[in-house]
Design an enzyme around this catalytic site. Sequence first.
Site, PDB file in Angstrom:
ATOM      1  N   THR A 110       0.877  -1.105  -0.033  1.00  0.00           N
ATOM      2  CA  THR A 110      -0.122   0.132   0.049  1.00  0.00           C
ATOM      3  C   THR A 110       0.806   1.238  -0.185  1.00  0.00           C
ATOM      4  O   THR A 110       1.713   1.582   1.071  1.00  0.00           O
ATOM      5  CB  THR A 110      -0.946   0.144   1.254  1.00  0.00           C
ATOM      6  OG1 THR A 110      -1.852  -1.040   1.207  1.00  0.00           O
ATOM      7  CG2 THR A 110      -1.792   1.244   1.417  1.00  0.00           C
ATOM      8  N   LYS A 112      -7.389   1.842  -2.514  1.00  0.00           N
ATOM      9  CA  LYS A 112      -6.980   1.362  -1.261  1.00  0.00           C
ATOM     10  C   LYS A 112      -7.117   2.245  -0.213  1.00  0.00           C
ATOM     11  O   LYS A 112      -7.516   1.861   0.993  1.00  0.00           O
ATOM     12  CB  LYS A 112      -5.496   0.687  -1.514  1.00  0.00           C
ATOM     13  CG  LYS A 112      -4.791   0.045  -0.147  1.00  0.00           C
ATOM     14  CD  LYS A 112      -5.564  -1.220   0.338  1.00  0.00           C
ATOM     15  CE  LYS A 112      -5.348  -1.289   1.844  1.00  0.00           C
ATOM     16  NZ  LYS A 112      -3.979  -2.077   2.154  1.00  0.00           N
ATOM     17  N   LYS A 136      -0.275   4.721   8.729  1.00  0.00           N
ATOM     18  CA  LYS A 136       0.312   5.273   7.297  1.00  0.00           C
ATOM     19  C   LYS A 136      -0.878   5.319   6.505  1.00  0.00           C
ATOM     20  O   LYS A 136      -0.771   6.432   5.481  1.00  0.00           O
ATOM     21  CB  LYS A 136       1.195   4.166   6.908  1.00  0.00           C
ATOM     22  CG  LYS A 136       1.645   4.166   5.546  1.00  0.00           C
ATOM     23  CD  LYS A 136       2.254   3.037   4.767  1.00  0.00           C
ATOM     24  CE  LYS A 136       1.079   2.083   4.769  1.00  0.00           C
ATOM     25  NZ  LYS A 136       1.456   0.821   4.021  1.00  0.00           N
TER      26      LYS A 136
HETATM   27  P1  NA7 Z   1       5.065  -6.453   7.951  1.00  0.00           P
HETATM   28  O1  NA7 Z   1       4.589  -7.718   8.502  1.00  0.00           O
HETATM   29  O2  NA7 Z   1       5.575  -5.520   8.632  1.00  0.00           O
HETATM   30  O3  NA7 Z   1       5.936  -6.690   6.722  1.00  0.00           O
HETATM   31  C1  NA7 Z   1       6.771  -5.703   6.137  1.00  0.00           C
HETATM   32  C2  NA7 Z   1       7.725  -6.186   5.098  1.00  0.00           C
HETATM   33  O4  NA7 Z   1       8.387  -4.902   4.199  1.00  0.00           O
HETATM   34  C3  NA7 Z   1       8.858  -7.140   5.421  1.00  0.00           C
HETATM   35  O5  NA7 Z   1       9.076  -8.011   4.372  1.00  0.00           O
HETATM   36  C4  NA7 Z   1       9.811  -6.110   5.648  1.00  0.00           C
HETATM   37  O6  NA7 Z   1      11.365  -6.631   5.479  1.00  0.00           O
HETATM   38  C5  NA7 Z   1       9.963  -5.296   4.223  1.00  0.00           C
HETATM   39  N1  NA7 Z   1      10.509  -3.933   4.410  1.00  0.00           N
HETATM   40  C6  NA7 Z   1      10.391  -2.942   5.138  1.00  0.00           C
HETATM   41  N2  NA7 Z   1      11.171  -1.837   4.733  1.00  0.00           N
HETATM   42  C7  NA7 Z   1      12.037  -2.440   3.747  1.00  0.00           C
HETATM   43  C8  NA7 Z   1      13.111  -1.905   3.079  1.00  0.00           C
HETATM   44  N3  NA7 Z   1      13.332  -0.661   3.246  1.00  0.00           N
HETATM   45  N4  NA7 Z   1      13.677  -2.545   2.028  1.00  0.00           N
HETATM   46  C9  NA7 Z   1      13.112  -3.838   1.897  1.00  0.00           C
HETATM   47  N5  NA7 Z   1      12.344  -4.262   2.511  1.00  0.00           N
HETATM   48  C10 NA7 Z   1      11.549  -3.750   3.595  1.00  0.00           C
HETATM   49  O7  NA7 Z   1       3.797  -5.875   6.930  1.00  0.00           O
HETATM   50  P2  NA7 Z   1       2.542  -6.617   6.175  1.00  0.00           P
HETATM   51  O8  NA7 Z   1       2.972  -7.812   5.625  1.00  0.00           O
HETATM   52  O9  NA7 Z   1       1.474  -6.681   7.422  1.00  0.00           O
HETATM   53  O10 NA7 Z   1       2.132  -5.498   5.398  1.00  0.00           O
HETATM   54  C11 NA7 Z   1       2.485  -5.328   3.799  1.00  0.00           C
HETATM   55  C12 NA7 Z   1       1.613  -4.206   3.357  1.00  0.00           C
HETATM   56  O11 NA7 Z   1       0.393  -4.847   3.153  1.00  0.00           O
HETATM   57  C13 NA7 Z   1       1.815  -3.054   3.518  1.00  0.00           C
HETATM   58  O12 NA7 Z   1       1.776  -2.017   2.768  1.00  0.00           O
HETATM   59  C14 NA7 Z   1       0.258  -2.726   4.480  1.00  0.00           C
HETATM   60  O13 NA7 Z   1      -0.289  -1.530   4.476  1.00  0.00           O
HETATM   61  C15 NA7 Z   1      -0.598  -3.653   3.623  1.00  0.00           C
HETATM   62  P3  NA7 Z   1      12.265  -7.232   6.890  1.00  0.00           P
HETATM   63  O14 NA7 Z   1      11.423  -8.662   7.283  1.00  0.00           O
HETATM   64  O15 NA7 Z   1      11.704  -6.138   7.867  1.00  0.00           O
HETATM   65  O16 NA7 Z   1      13.307  -7.304   6.339  1.00  0.00           O
END
Ligand code: NA7
Length: 286
Positions: free
Chosen positions: A96, A171, A239
């Site tokens: 999102t 969304k 957010k």
């Molecule tokens: P989570 O469980 O908080 O997971 C967030 C994911 O995003 C996780 O895989 C993180 O990797 C990844 N992440 C966060 N910042 C980065 C950066 N800078 N680079 C690469 N990857 C990153 O969120 P949800 O699965 O509940 O939600 C995902 C989306 O769906 C979100 O937009 C919601 O609004 C709806 P990590 O494991 O921390 O290395």
Amino acid sequence: MKSIGFLGLGIMGKAMAANLIKAGFDVTVWNRNAAKCAELVALGARQGATPKDVAAHCDITFAMVSDPEAALALCQGPDGVAAGIGAGRGYVDMSTVDDITSKTIASLITHTGGRFLEAPVSGTKKPAEDGTLIILAAGDPSLYEDAKPAFEVMGKMSPYLGDVGQGANMKLVVNMMMGGMLSIFSEGLSLGQKAGLDGQQILDIIDAGAMSNPMFKGKGAMLLNENYTTSFPLKHMQKDMRLAVALGDQLDQPLPTAAIANEAFKQAIKAGFGEEDMAAVYKVIK
Ligand code: NA7
């Protein structure tokens, strides 16, 4: 069957990628914290080294990360998706984000000849696990057709909404309404109980009338039991409220209710509840 990449294995991404693997797709996964790949590799996925590597080897790469900054970070730089994707391959961002971020990502991808679709989802952990998400797709129509078999595994409907930006906008409309409803629901439940009414009776009476809905049912039980097990992190709801309020500013659309609900979610983050379920907004209201 096309080969599929999946970037971002948080609460949502892990469940969605697992469903694709179980449905028989050839899936390559990547996550910033690589330890989260292990469970999916055990289910049969390959593990990619970088977003670039995944995008270069898969026909279609899906991404599901936390916010606009994360979504952009995946695409940019020497190891980013844009560096690997090349002509004809597809990139579907299911995170999102706001419409401007989505359009920026679209231009990074299409600049290299890649095809881009935004496809944020409505639905949290349980629908992600059950493959019943509502997938809000917008962008390249040919990629939409190619991604459909995967959408059918991850979701129960995947409407095509037009140009890039419209999936993001839809969304935000959905989640802004959800955040506003959750906030007023918390206030009503608190007010009623302070006045000496029974919490369960309040829920039963709401559920019997025109306001009955699955969210009040699910979250109502959580609030009464003070159970904030995370399905949708509160920080992500804030957010979305923030992005929706910003879109309202941009379009000169008054959003008084959403703006106030956003403040309640901000207060809840400040109180340290950001990682708990969005239902934890109740704790700063009750
Ligand atoms: P989570 O469980 O908080 O997971 C967030 C994911 O995003 C996780 O895989 C993180 O990797 C990844 N992440 C966060 N910042 C980065 C950066 N800078 N680079 C690469 N990857 C990153 O969120 P949800 O699965 O509940 O939600 C995902 C989306 O769906 C979100 O937009 C919601 O609004 C709806 P990590 O494991 O921390 O290395």
